[in-house]
Write an enzyme that holds these catalytic residues in place. Structure first.
Site, mmCIF file in Angstrom:
data_model
loop_
_atom_site.group_PDB
_atom_site.id
_atom_site.type_symbol
_atom_site.label_atom_id
_atom_site.label_comp_id
_atom_site.label_asym_id
_atom_site.label_seq_id
_atom_site.Cartn_x
_atom_site.Cartn_y
_atom_site.Cartn_z
ATOM 1 N N ARG A 15 0.650 -1.157 0.013
ATOM 2 C CA ARG A 15 0.129 -0.126 -0.099
ATOM 3 C C ARG A 15 0.912 1.259 -0.037
ATOM 4 N NH1 ARG A 15 -4.018 -0.684 4.958
ATOM 5 N NH2 ARG A 15 -4.343 1.394 4.528
ATOM 6 N N GLN A 75 13.736 -13.016 4.958
ATOM 7 C CA GLN A 75 12.706 -14.146 4.933
ATOM 8 C C GLN A 75 11.934 -13.937 3.358
ATOM 9 O OE1 GLN A 75 8.901 -12.539 6.615
ATOM 10 N NE2 GLN A 75 8.390 -14.645 7.028
ATOM 11 N N ASP A 105 7.673 -1.499 10.959
ATOM 12 C CA ASP A 105 6.764 -0.274 10.682
ATOM 13 C C ASP A 105 6.043 0.188 11.739
ATOM 14 O OD1 ASP A 105 4.943 -2.513 11.447
ATOM 15 O OD2 ASP A 105 3.999 -2.637 9.319
ATOM 16 N N ASN A 169 -3.773 -6.636 20.367
ATOM 17 C CA ASN A 169 -2.420 -7.040 20.279
ATOM 18 C C ASN A 169 -1.716 -6.114 19.478
ATOM 19 O OD1 ASN A 169 0.223 -8.493 20.222
ATOM 20 N ND2 ASN A 169 -0.466 -9.672 18.505
ATOM 21 N N ARG A 315 25.335 21.993 9.236
ATOM 22 C CA ARG A 315 25.427 20.718 8.584
ATOM 23 C C ARG A 315 26.139 19.860 9.308
ATOM 24 N NH1 ARG A 315 27.667 21.152 2.858
ATOM 25 N NH2 ARG A 315 27.604 19.000 3.123
ATOM 26 N N LYS A 333 29.813 23.485 8.058
ATOM 27 C CA LYS A 333 29.808 22.146 7.965
ATOM 28 C C LYS A 333 31.157 21.624 8.467
ATOM 29 C CE LYS A 333 31.876 19.657 5.395
ATOM 30 N NZ LYS A 333 32.707 18.765 4.230
ATOM 31 N N ALA A 362 31.944 39.297 5.811
ATOM 32 C CA ALA A 362 30.627 38.867 4.768
ATOM 33 C C ALA A 362 31.219 38.102 3.484
ATOM 34 C CB ALA A 362 29.789 39.898 4.370
ATOM 35 N N SER A 387 36.091 40.937 4.343
ATOM 36 C CA SER A 387 34.996 40.421 3.436
ATOM 37 C C SER A 387 35.545 39.692 2.058
ATOM 38 C CB SER A 387 33.997 41.727 3.167
ATOM 39 O OG SER A 387 33.424 42.168 4.267
HETATM 40 C C1 UD1 Z 1 -0.300 -8.711 13.352
HETATM 41 C C2 UD1 Z 1 -0.795 -9.460 14.535
HETATM 42 C C3 UD1 Z 1 -2.096 -9.076 15.239
HETATM 43 C C4 UD1 Z 1 -1.626 -7.583 15.857
HETATM 44 C C5 UD1 Z 1 -1.294 -6.644 14.618
HETATM 45 C C6 UD1 Z 1 -0.545 -5.354 15.307
HETATM 46 C C7 UD1 Z 1 0.010 -11.666 14.011
HETATM 47 C C8 UD1 Z 1 -0.814 -13.037 13.505
HETATM 48 N N1 UD1 Z 1 -0.858 -10.816 14.121
HETATM 49 O O1 UD1 Z 1 -1.421 -8.409 12.571
HETATM 50 O O2 UD1 Z 1 -2.695 -9.738 16.526
HETATM 51 O O3 UD1 Z 1 -2.943 -7.019 16.504
HETATM 52 O O4 UD1 Z 1 -0.126 -7.352 14.092
HETATM 53 O O5 UD1 Z 1 -0.524 -4.594 13.995
HETATM 54 O O6 UD1 Z 1 1.147 -11.708 14.290
HETATM 55 N N2 UD1 Z 1 5.730 -9.565 8.846
HETATM 56 C C9 UD1 Z 1 6.969 -10.238 8.398
HETATM 57 N N3 UD1 Z 1 6.909 -11.336 7.891
HETATM 58 C C10 UD1 Z 1 5.815 -11.971 7.396
HETATM 59 C C11 UD1 Z 1 4.476 -11.533 8.034
HETATM 60 C C12 UD1 Z 1 4.531 -10.087 8.657
HETATM 61 O O7 UD1 Z 1 8.101 -9.735 8.485
HETATM 62 O O8 UD1 Z 1 5.883 -13.089 7.129
HETATM 63 C C13 UD1 Z 1 5.896 -8.231 9.652
HETATM 64 C C14 UD1 Z 1 5.299 -7.141 8.793
HETATM 65 O O9 UD1 Z 1 6.283 -6.296 8.013
HETATM 66 C C15 UD1 Z 1 4.995 -6.241 9.800
HETATM 67 C C16 UD1 Z 1 4.590 -7.139 10.942
HETATM 68 O O10 UD1 Z 1 5.327 -8.419 10.765
HETATM 69 O O11 UD1 Z 1 5.776 -5.371 10.254
HETATM 70 C C17 UD1 Z 1 3.166 -7.489 10.942
HETATM 71 O O12 UD1 Z 1 2.719 -8.143 10.090
HETATM 72 P P1 UD1 Z 1 1.198 -7.876 9.495
HETATM 73 O O13 UD1 Z 1 0.918 -8.759 8.371
HETATM 74 O O14 UD1 Z 1 0.932 -6.448 9.239
HETATM 75 O O15 UD1 Z 1 0.082 -8.230 10.688
HETATM 76 P P2 UD1 Z 1 -1.215 -8.121 11.011
HETATM 77 O O16 UD1 Z 1 -1.980 -9.005 10.224
HETATM 78 O O17 UD1 Z 1 -1.531 -6.715 10.957
#
Ligand code: UD1
Ligand code: CA
Length: 450
Positions: A15, A75, A105, A169, A315, A333, A362, A387
Site C-alpha cells: 500500500r 525471509q 513499521d 495485540n 550541517r 559544515k 561577509a 569580506s
Molecule cells: C499482526 C498480529 C495482530 C496484531 C497486529 C498489530 C499476527 C498473526 N497478528 O497482524 O495480532 O494485532 O499485527 O499490528 O502476528 N511480517 C514479516 N513477515 C511475515 C509477516 C509479517 O516480517 O511473514 C512483519 C510485517 O512487515 C509487519 C509485522 O510483521 O511489520 C506484522 O505483520 P502484518 O501482516 O501487518 O500483521 P497483522 O495482520 O497486521
C-alpha cells in the site's frame, strides 16, 4: 538479563506504492525501522536481528550504516509473523536471555514501555504488549482471565464474542529466546489466513502450563504505517508530541506548528526557537541559545548563548562553542567555531576550525574541495578575515592575523600579520567619461543604420 531484539521488517508494504521498502520510509528524517531499533536500544541489547524481505540489501545497508553490529536476515517468502521470527534463530545461536520482537513499521513504542515488558518477564514466561483500541478493527484480540493472558485470537479467526474484546495485540512480544523458538516450532498454519501466527505462542505456552500476561500502553505508541497517508498522519502526530515535549521542558517555540523536530532533537531550557526552523537528526542545542527563523540544522551542536540565523544552515559536524554568532545565509559544515567567534553574513565554512573571538567577514568562503579531496582551514583566535576572502585549503591563518577584503589566500598567514592577495588598484583619470562617449557614439552610428 541479556536482551536480543528481533525486528520484523519483511512485509511487502504494497500500500505504500513504492520502490523503497516500507520500513525505510522516513518519519522525522529517519527510517521507520531506525525508530523501532532505537526504542529497543534503550534496553542495551546484546544482539539485534532485522528480518528483511524484498530489497533486503537496502534494509541491510541502512541497518548497518546505523549500527554495524546489527544482523540482517532474509525471509524470502512471507508466511506469517511466527515464520518471520523463526528466520532470526540462526543469528541468535548461543544467545541466552530475553528476545524482544518489534515491528519495523511501528516506530513509536516508548522505551519505558519496553522496560515495563522486561520487568514483567520476571513474573511471566510470555509477555505481550496490548492496548485498548478505540477502533479494534482487524487487530488480534487478547483473551484475558484476570492478569493471565489465555490466548490471542486473530480477527479473521475470532468469534463474535471475541471480536467484542477491545484489548488488542500491538505485536510486541517479550519471551526467553530459547522458549520463544521452542514455542514457534509448534506453531502451525491451520487458520483463516493460512499463516504461521506468532500470536499462537500464547495459547501454546498456556497449554504447557506456562504463564502469559499482557502489559498495556497508550494506543498511539502502537501505530503501524501501511500507506503514505498513514505516514503523513504519523509524521504530524510525532511532531505534535515532540513540540509539546519541548515546550514542557522550557523551550520557547514562537510558532510551534512551524518547527520540525527529529527523534533525538535535544534543546536546553530557555532556548528560543523562532518560526520555520527544521531540525534534522543529531542536533543538540544548549540552554539559552537562539535559533532564528528559517534555519536548518542537522548533526550539530550549539552551545549556550549562541545565535544562529535567520536563514542559517548548520550541517553535520558543526560545533558552536558559547556565544558564537552565525548570521544570515551562512553554511557551516564539519567545523568547530570557538567561543565568541562571528560569521555573520553570506559565508561557507567547511572543514575548518575558527579560534575564539575571530571575525569572519561577509562573503568569506573556505575553498575546502579541490574536486577530489577535502582540505582543512585553520583560523586562529582573534583573526579578522576581510569580506569576500577565499581561503584556499589547506591553509592556516595565525591568531590575530588580518586578511584584506577580496583576498584569495593560498598560503599560510603568520600570527598578527596582514595578508593581501588581490590585484592592486589602478586609476586612470577621466577614462570613464572618454569610454562612455566612445560607446554612445558607436550606438548612434548603428541606429542610423550605417
Ligand atoms: C499482526 C498480529 C495482530 C496484531 C497486529 C498489530 C499476527 C498473526 N497478528 O497482524 O495480532 O494485532 O499485527 O499490528 O502476528 N511480517 C514479516 N513477515 C511475515 C509477516 C509479517 O516480517 O511473514 C512483519 C510485517 O512487515 C509487519 C509485522 O510483521 O511489520 C506484522 O505483520 P502484518 O501482516 O501487518 O500483521 P497483522 O495482520 O497486521
Ligand atoms: Ca499490520
Amino acid at each position: 538479563m541479556k536482551t536480543a531484539l528481533i525486528i520484523l521488517a519483511a512485509g511487502k508494504g504494497t500500500r505504500m506504492n513504492s520502490d523503497l521498502p516500507k520500513v525505510l520510509h522516513p518519519i522525522a528524517g529517519e527510517p521507520l525501522m531506525i525508530h523501532a531499533i532505537e526504542a529497543g536500544a534503550t534496553l542495551e541489547p546484546d544482539r539485534s536481528v532485522v528480518v528483511a524481505g524484498q530489497n533486503a540489501t537496502q534494509v541491510h545497508d541502512t541497518a548497518l550504516a546505523h549500527d554495524m553490529s546489527i544482523k540482517v536476515v532474509e525471509q524470502v517468502e512471507q508466511l506469517g509473523t511466527a515464520h518471520a521470527v523463526a528466520q532470526a534463530r540462526a543469528a541468535l545461536t548461543g544467545f541466552d536471555g530475553m528476545a524482544l520482537v518489534l515491528y519495523g513499521d511501528t516506530p513509536f513504542i516508548r522505551a519505558s514501555t519496553l522496560e515495563r515488558m522486561r520487568d514483567a518477564l520476571a513474573q511471566s514466561d510470555v509477555v505481550i504488549l496490548g492496548f485498548e483500541a478505540t477502533v479494534p478493527g482487524r487487530y488480534g484480540r487478547l483473551v484475558m482471565n484476570g492478569d493471565t493472558l489465555e490466548k490471542i485470537v486473530e480477527y479473521k479467526d475470532a468469534t463474535d464474542a471475541e471480536r467484542a474484546i477491545t484489548l488488542c495485540n500491538s505485536g510486541v512480544v517479550a519471551c526467553d529466546a530459547t522458549l520463544l523458538f521452542d514455542l514457534i516450532d509448534a506453531v502451525g498454519n491451520d487458520n483463516a489466513a493460512g499463516e504461521y501466527y506468532l500470536t499462537d505462542i500464547v495459547g501454546l505456552a498456556r497449554a504447557r502450563g506456562l504463564s502469559a500476561t499482557a502489559v498495556t500502553c497508550d494506543e498511539w505508541e502502537t501505530v503501524g504505517i501501511n500507506s503514505r497517508a498513514e505516514l503523513a498522519q504519523a509524521e504530524a502526530a510525532f511532531q505534535v508530541r515532540a513540540r509539546a515535549a519541548l515546550l514542557e521542558d522550557g523551550v520557547t517555540l514562537t510558532a510551534p506548528e512551524t518547527v520540525f523536530l527529529a527523534r533525538d532533537t535535544a534543546i536546553g531550557r530557555d532556548t528560543l526557537v523562532e518560526p520555520n526552523v527544521v531540525f534534522g537528526p543529531g542536533v543538540t542545542v544548549e540552554s539559552g541559545a537562539t535559533i532564528r527563523a528559517f534555519s536548518h540544522l542537522e548533526g550539530c551542536h550549539v552551545s549556550r548563548g549562541s545565535t544562529v540565523g535567520p536563514y542559517a544552515r548548520l550541517r553535520p559536524g558543526a560545533e558552536l562553542a558559547e556565544n558564537v554568532r552565525i548570521g544570515n545565509f551562512v553554511e557551516i559544515k564539519n567545523a568547530q567555531v570557538a567561543e565568541g567567534a562571528k560569521v555573520n553574513h553570506l559565508s561557507y565554512i567547511g572543514d575548518a576550525t575558527i579560534g575564539a573571538g575571530a571575525n569572519i567577514g561577509a562573503g568569506t568562503i573556505t575553498c575546502n574541495y579541490d574536486g577530489v579531496m577535502k582540505h582543512h582551514t585553520d583560523i586562529g583566535a582573534g583573526a579578522f578575515i576581510g569580506s569576500n576572502t577565499m581561503l584556499v585549503a589547506p591553509v592556516t591563518i595565525g591568531a590575530g592575523a588580518l586578511t584584506g577584503s577580496g583576498s584569495v589566500i593560498t598560503s599560510d598567514v603568520e600570527p598578527d600579520a596582514l595578508a593581501l592577495a588581490r590585484a592592486p588598484q589602478v586609476e586612470k583619470p577621466g577614462m570613464a567619461r572618454k569610454l562612455f562617449e566612445m560607446l554612445k557614439a558607436k550606438k548612434a552610428r548603428q541606429q542610423r543604420g550605417s
